[in-house]
Enzyme design. Structure first.
Site, PDB file in Angstrom:
ATOM      1  N   GLU A  87      -0.966   2.173   8.468  1.00 20.33           N
ATOM      2  CA  GLU A  87      -2.097   1.950   9.369  1.00 20.33           C
ATOM      3  C   GLU A  87      -1.849   0.782  10.325  1.00 20.33           C
ATOM      4  O   GLU A  87      -2.502   0.670  11.365  1.00 20.33           O
ATOM      5  CB  GLU A  87      -3.378   1.717   8.538  1.00 20.33           C
TER       6      GLU A  87
ATOM      7  N   SER B 222     -16.689  10.698   0.788  1.00 20.15           N
ATOM      8  CA  SER B 222     -15.514  11.384   1.330  1.00 20.15           C
ATOM      9  C   SER B 222     -15.844  12.591   2.204  1.00 20.15           C
ATOM     10  O   SER B 222     -16.769  13.343   1.941  1.00 20.15           O
ATOM     11  CB  SER B 222     -14.636  11.846   0.176  1.00 20.15           C
TER      12      SER B 222
ATOM     13  N   HIS C  34     -16.457   6.715  10.693  1.00 18.11           N
ATOM     14  CA  HIS C  34     -16.525   7.872   9.802  1.00 18.11           C
ATOM     15  C   HIS C  34     -17.980   8.325   9.655  1.00 18.11           C
ATOM     16  O   HIS C  34     -18.854   7.512   9.399  1.00 18.11           O
ATOM     17  CB  HIS C  34     -15.955   7.479   8.437  1.00 18.11           C
TER      18      HIS C  34
ATOM     19  N   GLY D  45       0.868  -1.174   0.000  1.00 14.82           N
ATOM     20  CA  GLY D  45       0.000   0.000   0.000  1.00 14.82           C
ATOM     21  C   GLY D  45       0.904   1.222   0.000  1.00 14.82           C
ATOM     22  O   GLY D  45       2.104   1.122  -0.310  1.00 14.82           O
ATOM     23  N   LEU D  46       0.377   2.351   0.386  1.00 13.51           N
ATOM     24  CA  LEU D  46       1.225   3.547   0.376  1.00 13.51           C
ATOM     25  C   LEU D  46       2.455   3.333   1.227  1.00 13.51           C
ATOM     26  O   LEU D  46       3.575   3.679   0.829  1.00 13.51           O
ATOM     27  CB  LEU D  46       0.441   4.747   0.904  1.00 13.51           C
TER      28      LEU D  46
ATOM     29  N   ARG E 186     -14.066  13.742  12.899  1.00 17.14           N
ATOM     30  CA  ARG E 186     -14.934  12.602  12.596  1.00 17.14           C
ATOM     31  C   ARG E 186     -15.621  12.009  13.815  1.00 17.14           C
ATOM     32  O   ARG E 186     -16.803  11.677  13.765  1.00 17.14           O
ATOM     33  CB  ARG E 186     -14.098  11.512  11.921  1.00 17.14           C
TER      34      ARG E 186
ATOM     35  N   LEU F 273      -2.944   9.000   4.612  1.00 17.40           N
ATOM     36  CA  LEU F 273      -2.092   8.927   3.421  1.00 17.40           C
ATOM     37  C   LEU F 273      -0.758   9.599   3.732  1.00 17.40           C
ATOM     38  O   LEU F 273       0.311   9.107   3.375  1.00 17.40           O
ATOM     39  CB  LEU F 273      -2.785   9.612   2.242  1.00 17.40           C
TER      40      LEU F 273
ATOM     41  N   GLY G 282       3.940   0.404   2.371  1.00 21.83           N
ATOM     42  CA  GLY G 282       4.845  -0.662   1.945  1.00 21.83           C
ATOM     43  C   GLY G 282       5.527  -0.361   0.621  1.00 21.83           C
ATOM     44  O   GLY G 282       6.741  -0.568   0.471  1.00 21.83           O
TER      45      GLY G 282
HETATM   46  C1  LIG Z   1     -12.735   4.273   1.601  1.00 19.17           C
HETATM   47  C2  LIG Z   1     -11.546   4.889   2.276  1.00 19.17           C
HETATM   48  C3  LIG Z   1     -11.172   6.195   1.979  1.00 19.17           C
HETATM   49  C4  LIG Z   1     -10.071   6.776   2.590  1.00 19.17           C
HETATM   50  N1  LIG Z   1      -9.744   8.061   2.280  1.00 19.17           N
HETATM   51  C5  LIG Z   1      -8.652   8.622   2.857  1.00 19.17           C
HETATM   52  C6  LIG Z   1      -8.253   9.946   2.518  1.00 19.17           C
HETATM   53  O1  LIG Z   1      -8.891  10.626   1.707  1.00 19.17           O
HETATM   54  N2  LIG Z   1      -7.153  10.460   3.108  1.00 19.17           N
HETATM   55  C7  LIG Z   1      -6.416   9.742   4.003  1.00 19.17           C
HETATM   56  O2  LIG Z   1      -5.419  10.247   4.474  1.00 19.17           O
HETATM   57  N3  LIG Z   1      -6.762   8.474   4.323  1.00 19.17           N
HETATM   58  C8  LIG Z   1      -7.855   7.902   3.782  1.00 19.17           C
HETATM   59  N4  LIG Z   1      -8.201   6.615   4.123  1.00 19.17           N
HETATM   60  C9  LIG Z   1      -7.300   5.810   4.976  1.00 19.17           C
HETATM   61  C10 LIG Z   1      -6.106   5.324   4.172  1.00 19.17           C
HETATM   62  O3  LIG Z   1      -6.502   5.005   2.871  1.00 19.17           O
HETATM   63  C11 LIG Z   1      -5.437   4.097   4.770  1.00 19.17           C
HETATM   64  O4  LIG Z   1      -5.254   4.251   6.124  1.00 19.17           O
HETATM   65  C12 LIG Z   1      -4.071   3.870   4.144  1.00 19.17           C
HETATM   66  O5  LIG Z   1      -4.147   3.906   2.747  1.00 19.17           O
HETATM   67  C13 LIG Z   1      -3.455   2.568   4.597  1.00 19.17           C
HETATM   68  O6  LIG Z   1      -2.270   2.338   3.872  1.00 19.17           O
HETATM   69  P1  LIG Z   1      -1.294   1.168   4.258  1.00 19.17           P
HETATM   70  O7  LIG Z   1      -0.158   1.243   3.304  1.00 19.17           O
HETATM   71  O8  LIG Z   1      -0.976   1.231   5.697  1.00 19.17           O
HETATM   72  O9  LIG Z   1      -2.133  -0.179   4.044  1.00 19.17           O
HETATM   73  P2  LIG Z   1      -2.921  -0.794   2.786  1.00 19.17           P
HETATM   74  O10 LIG Z   1      -3.058   0.154   1.675  1.00 19.17           O
HETATM   75  O11 LIG Z   1      -4.150  -1.420   3.342  1.00 19.17           O
HETATM   76  O12 LIG Z   1      -1.970  -1.918   2.247  1.00 19.17           O
HETATM   77  C14 LIG Z   1      -1.815  -3.146   2.876  1.00 19.17           C
HETATM   78  C15 LIG Z   1      -0.891  -4.006   2.048  1.00 19.17           C
HETATM   79  O13 LIG Z   1      -0.498  -5.117   2.804  1.00 19.17           O
HETATM   80  C16 LIG Z   1      -0.685  -6.311   2.092  1.00 19.17           C
HETATM   81  N5  LIG Z   1      -0.963  -7.348   3.095  1.00 19.17           N
HETATM   82  C17 LIG Z   1      -1.781  -7.283   4.174  1.00 19.17           C
HETATM   83  N6  LIG Z   1      -1.701  -8.417   4.890  1.00 19.17           N
HETATM   84  C18 LIG Z   1      -0.821  -9.208   4.256  1.00 19.17           C
HETATM   85  C19 LIG Z   1      -0.315 -10.501   4.513  1.00 19.17           C
HETATM   86  N7  LIG Z   1      -0.689 -11.212   5.568  1.00 19.17           N
HETATM   87  N8  LIG Z   1       0.572 -11.016   3.631  1.00 19.17           N
HETATM   88  C20 LIG Z   1       0.969 -10.316   2.532  1.00 19.17           C
HETATM   89  N9  LIG Z   1       0.538  -9.084   2.269  1.00 19.17           N
HETATM   90  C21 LIG Z   1      -0.346  -8.533   3.123  1.00 19.17           C
HETATM   91  C22 LIG Z   1      -1.760  -6.028   1.093  1.00 19.17           C
HETATM   92  O14 LIG Z   1      -1.626  -6.880  -0.035  1.00 19.17           O
HETATM   93  C23 LIG Z   1      -1.471  -4.558   0.767  1.00 19.17           C
HETATM   94  O15 LIG Z   1      -0.485  -4.502  -0.231  1.00 19.17           O
HETATM   95  C24 LIG Z   1      -9.316   6.026   3.522  1.00 19.17           C
HETATM   96  C25 LIG Z   1      -9.691   4.724   3.827  1.00 19.17           C
HETATM   97  C26 LIG Z   1     -10.814   4.166   3.249  1.00 19.17           C
HETATM   98  C27 LIG Z   1     -11.254   2.824   3.695  1.00 19.17           C
END
Ligand SMILES: Cc1cc2nc3c(=O)[nH]c(=O)nc-3n(C[C@H](O)[C@H](O)[C@H](O)COP(=O)(O)OP(=O)(O)OC[C@H]3O[C@@H](n4cnc5c(N)ncnc54)[C@H](O)[C@@H]3O)c2cc1C
Lengths: 257, 651
Positions: free
Chosen positions: B426, B285, B267, B43-44, B331, B442, B46
């Site tokens: 997260e 949003s 939210h 995700g963002l 929120r 983000l 990783g």
């Molecule tokens: C609908 C929605 C809208 C949002 N809008 C906003 C916004 O406008 N602004 C803002 O700041 N935040 C927003 N958020 C929150 C934000 O998007 C997330 O908190 C953030 O993107 C999480 O990023 P991350 O890289 O931590 O995890 P994620 O993007 O969830 O990535 C997780 C990664 O881990 C991998 N993974 C997980 N478990 C395993 C495993 N056991 N083995 C292998 N791979 C695994 C997945 O494949 C994925 O690649 C929003 C959230 C939602 C739900």
């Protein structure tokens, strides 16, 4: 409401598959198409029959994971939406619905309705980026971008990489997908230095993956859940010709580390 | 008891990060490639970490369960990303972003981490613009901003309603470039099912290939988890269906402490539930609150269509209750206000669980085209789901589970109490305290991945002899793989009747009813009982069809749901233990009433959350104590050097 499903079932890519017909349990028209499949799967499991494998994740039309050809159309009956955003109210009580995977040589089948779309990642790796090291970027406002260009770049950048364009094309061409990325980056000043090596490298990889030729029939644009325009293909073709004229080599665009 | 040392550097707050980077250990370029780093998640957090570590020269191995890194749940973020650029000249600064975030989190986050986040925010925007992220621009070609909740400045950068998608594609492009040049080895459809700990340090993972079912062992000098949030413990949420807790739960069971597990964000503006078949709740949003006004009928039981309710009989309750921030109240505050209104019987829609988000005034003022340009995709999404046209009638919205502030405990270097285990995005508990402000997740994910971890990981690695990591033949690897095998066999060998998803639904309902927007002692105790029974039933009555050595989605969810049930118990325990209200954690026993001086002085409303800084100004870091034993509660006291903990007021 109830529907009859004719679903493609195939254990894996080494066995042959076939259509199997299921009567759905009672459905609510406000269910999404995938929720309908969830309900059907629960009822299959309760009879100890293996559930239908299908890809899905965000269920709001942005991750590009869901696929499915529904009654012959990738992503189903509506324009500009993905399968996960298709609702049962689009069908009538008693309808027969035929559900198949995205079929293309470059998308090998995994199981039932699930296919492997890694070929898209490999195309991306050949040049779908701007080579900028973390930490070396100038202040974001030091490079103004005309709003028209940035809006058009965004139109292209919206591509969700689902592969519906490939599934819709009689030649399984990936031109709409590749042109979206090439145009997104090529429209921005930041993307200029690598513009021509990028298009050459990505198109060459597309060919290598076994995607077919484009004959501009527009079936891709018609099914694209993000309504990516065919104009981007024309734009990419122009850039590709320039790249050839400049003698861009075949080697990947990836700069050193 | 675990040892929790936050490792916050000494010195003035504003120079801690600069000083820390300077005093951090360096590894020479020739040695870097001898260090192998596993990054789980793209995700963002990783993807940015994997790309940047590879640029620095580390040997990076990236694992995701998705078929492509581009599908990580970050892709769904809509509204925007904060940064203290002050391009609007409206009084923003690093200090203001820092302060807003601390206050937004209700004084339950670590000061030094949050300040660093605010400092780094400005570089994120530079980096993303250089990668070609098509942020919204003004006609002069410079970047545009919008406002988000909990702030009185416009500091949110956005790309239509698809900011997460565009930022993720930016990080994915950086990742792809590094895959092409060999810096990152990418493993997709690869799910981490256990963490391997050797001599008390994280040294590897066990992975299942989702296409073939094959289990493999991977050794490394350090393991980075960037696996996202765990809100799907509630089953219904705005998360992607695949988001799960397994990676960090397995790490918890191997000794990593879990920080503030009960801190969940609900939210305020999501499309209400319509039926029990529902698999997902869709976010509208927060950016919509720039131009939409939230209201409910003033009279109980008013069932007229919204257009027929005259202005005088509408209650714009956020504007009424929180004048200074109005519709842009944070929120947790906005969600609770909507719940209160619905509990009073003033909710709208078939279920009565909904309030209006109305654009009529903005459409009058700005024209429909302007609104379409700003939010077109959200209005379209609303239309698809509800079959209603929000340009003509107000949207109906209700709060839904959206984000988890809790996560694995990490120090200032983003390292957990298990040396060698780093946690980003997260998945960690780090920066948002008891409530996250919009557009800050983000920011945190990219800050952790592009800028923080690449600078701090060397502090750990420099103490490890290069290329001396344990071989995968080590007993700890065999044991971890054996555990995974046993679990898989147990699921497939079960003789029960119920699917994992039927358990997930039941779990979600328990969590929402007793550990959701409002919590109390009796309810949480009841939930613990119910969850214990559910865990038992899961062992006896689960049915998983199909085989281990193939694509098997029921098997995937079997493991994830079992981990969620265990997590649910920990969340209830944490919520029970925290006898105060703060941010998104609302214990009904602890709220302001008419008698409190803060209410009489007009600082807060009756019913607002009431903190107890004397007893609860700490991070609750839970430590696993073995199956069927109560986990151990460790506390990290929160010391505020710069800011005074005060009553959070948005009036
Ligand atoms: C609908 C929605 C809208 C949002 N809008 C906003 C916004 O406008 N602004 C803002 O700041 N935040 C927003 N958020 C929150 C934000 O998007 C997330 O908190 C953030 O993107 C999480 O990023 P991350 O890289 O931590 O995890 P994620 O993007 O969830 O990535 C997780 C990664 O881990 C991998 N993974 C997980 N478990 C395993 C495993 N056991 N083995 C292998 N791979 C695994 C997945 O494949 C994925 O690649 C929003 C959230 C939602 C739900």
């Amino acid at each position: 409401m109830k529907v009859q499903l004719k679903v493609w079932r195939q254990k894996n890519r080494n066995t042959s598959g076939k259509f199997v017909t299921y009567e759905s349990p009672d459905l609510n028209p406000n269910m999404s198409f995938l929720e309908m499949l969830d309900v059907v799967n629960e009822s299959l499991a309760s009879r100890s029959e293996e559930p239908i494998a299908f890809d899905h994740d965000c269920r709001e039309g942005i991750c590009g994971t869901c696929s499915l050809v529904i009654n012959g159309k990738p992503h189903g009956p509506h324009k500009g939406v993905a399968t996960c955003q298709t609702y049962m109210r689009s069908f009538k009580d008693g309808d027969q619905i035929v559900v198949e995977p995205f079929r293309a040589k470059a998308f090998p089948l995994v199981k039932d309705l699930v296919v492997d779309r890694k070929a898209f990642d490999r195309i991306q790796q050949k040049g779908g980026f701007i080579s900028v090291r973390t930490g070396s970027a100038p202040d974001a406002n030091s490079i103004p971008v005309p709003k028209e260009n940035s809006d058009l770049a965004m139109d292209a950048a919206q591509c969700i990489g689902c592969g519906a364009c490939v599934a819709a094309c009689k030649n399984a061409s990936a031109m709409l997908f590749v042109s979206a990325k090439v145009s997104h980056l090529g429209l921005l000043p930041q993307g200029q230095p690598e513009r021509f090596r990028r298009v050459k490298a990505m198109v060459d990889q597309m060919d290598e993956e076994g995607f077919g030729a484009c004959t501009v029939t527009g079936s891709c644009e018609a099914v694209c859940p993000k309504s990516i325009s065919l104009d981007f293909i024309a734009r990419m073709n122009r850039d590709y010709l320039v790249a050839l004229a400049k003698g861009e080599s075949k080697k990947p665009a990836a700069g050193g580390v | 008891m675990a040892i929790l040392n936050s490792n916050v550097p000494s010195g003035p707050l504003a120079t801690k990060w600069e000083n820390h980077k300077f005093s951090s250990k360096l590894i020479n370029p020739a040695n870097k490639r001898k260090y192998k780093v596993i990054v789980v998640g793209a995700g963002l957090a990783g993807a940015s970490a994997a790309a940047t570590l590879a640029e620095l020269g580390y040997d990076v191995h990236n694992f995701v369960f998705h078929d492509s890194p581009r599908r990580a749940h970050s892709v769904a973020a809509q509204g925007g990303i904060n940064a203290a650029k002050n391009y609007q000249n409206d009084g923003d600064s690093v200090h203001r972003l820092f302060y807003d975030t601390i206050k937004g989190g209700d004084f339950r986050s670590r000061e030094a981490n949050v300040h660093r986040l605010a400092e780094v925010s400005v570089h994120i925007i530079d980096q993303c613009a250089a990668q070609g992220v098509p942020f919204a621009r003004e006609y002069g070609g410079l970047l545009d901003n919008r406002s988000f909740g909990g702030a009185q400045v416009s500091r949110t950068f956005y790309a239509r309603g698809q900011t997460g998608q565009q930022l993720l594609l930016g990080a994915y492009s950086a990742l792809s470039r590094n895959v092409a040049n060999g810096g990152v080895k990418l493993n997709t459809h690869s799910e981490m099912l256990d963490l391997v700990v050797v001599d008390g340090q994280a040294k590897g993972i066990v992975v299942r290939n989702l296409q073939t079912g094959e289990l493999t062992r991977h050794t490394a000098d350090a393991v980075v988890l960037a696996t996202g949030g765990y809100g799907n413990v509630f089953n219904l949420s705005t998360y992607a269906r695949g988001s799960n807790v397994t990676a960090i739960w397995r790490a918890y069971r191997r000794g990593a402490c879990f920080g503030n597990p009960c801190f969940t964000q609900i939210h305020p503006t999501c499309i209400p539930v319509s039926g029990d078949y529902q698999s997902k709740l869709t976010l509208m949003s927060e950016s919509l609150r720039n131009d939409g006004r939230i209201w409910a009928p003033a009279k109980v039981g008013d069932k007229r269509a919204p257009a027929e309710i005259p202005e005088g009989e509408r209650d714009y309750f956020l504007e009424r209750m929180y004048g200074a921030f109005g519709n842009l109240a944070p929120r947790d505050v906005a969600s609770r206000a909507a719940k209160t209104v619905c509990d009073e019987g003033r909710g709208v829609g078939a279920t009565g669980l909904g309030v209006y988000l109305d654009f009529a005034e903005s459409i009058n003022r700005l024209g429909e085209d302007k609104i379409r340009e700003r939010y077109g995709n959200l209005f379209a999404m609303y239309h698809e789901i509800t079959d209603e046209d929000a340009y003509k009638a107000p949207m109906r919205i209700y709060p839904a589970v959206h984000y988890t502030m809790g996560g694995l405990w990490v120090d200032y270097n983003l390292m957990s109490n298990l040396p060698g285990l780093f946690v980003l995005g997260e998945a960690n508990f780090s920066d948002h305290g008891a409530n996250r402000l919009g557009a800050s997740a983000l920011m945190q994910g990219l800050s952790d991945g592009y800028f923080v971890l690449p600078a701090t990981i060397s502090n750990y690695l420099a103490g490890q002899a290069p290329a001396k990591r344990p071989p995968v033949s080590h007993a700890a690897f065999a044991e971890a793989e054996g555990d995974v095998q046993k679990r898989i066999q147990r699921y497939l060998g079960g003789k029960g009747k119920r699917t994992p998803s039927s358990f997930h639904k039941e779990l979600g309902k328990i969590m929402w009813d007793y550990c959701g927007m409002a919590r109390n002692r009796a309810g949480l105790e009841k939930a613990l009982g119910l969850l214990g029974n559910l865990r038992e039933e899961y062992r006896k009555n689960l049915s998983v069809l199909g085989e281990a050595a193939e694509w098997n989605q029921a098997l995937e969810s079997a493991g994830r749901v079992e981990d969620f049930i265990e997590l649910g118990e920990l969340m209830c325990r944490d919520a029970l233990e925290r006898e105060e209200s703060c941010g998104g954690h609302f214990r009904e026993e602890f709220q302001y009433t008419k008698e409190d001086p803060e209410v009489r002085n007009g600082l807060v409303n009756p019913g607002d959350v009431k903190r107890d800084d004397t007893h609860f100004a700490h991070v609750a870091a839970w430590e696993y104590a073995g199956p069927d034993r109560k986990p151990i509660l460790n506390r990290e006291e929160l010391k505020y050097e710069e800011i005074k903990m005060s009553t959070r007021s948005y009036k």
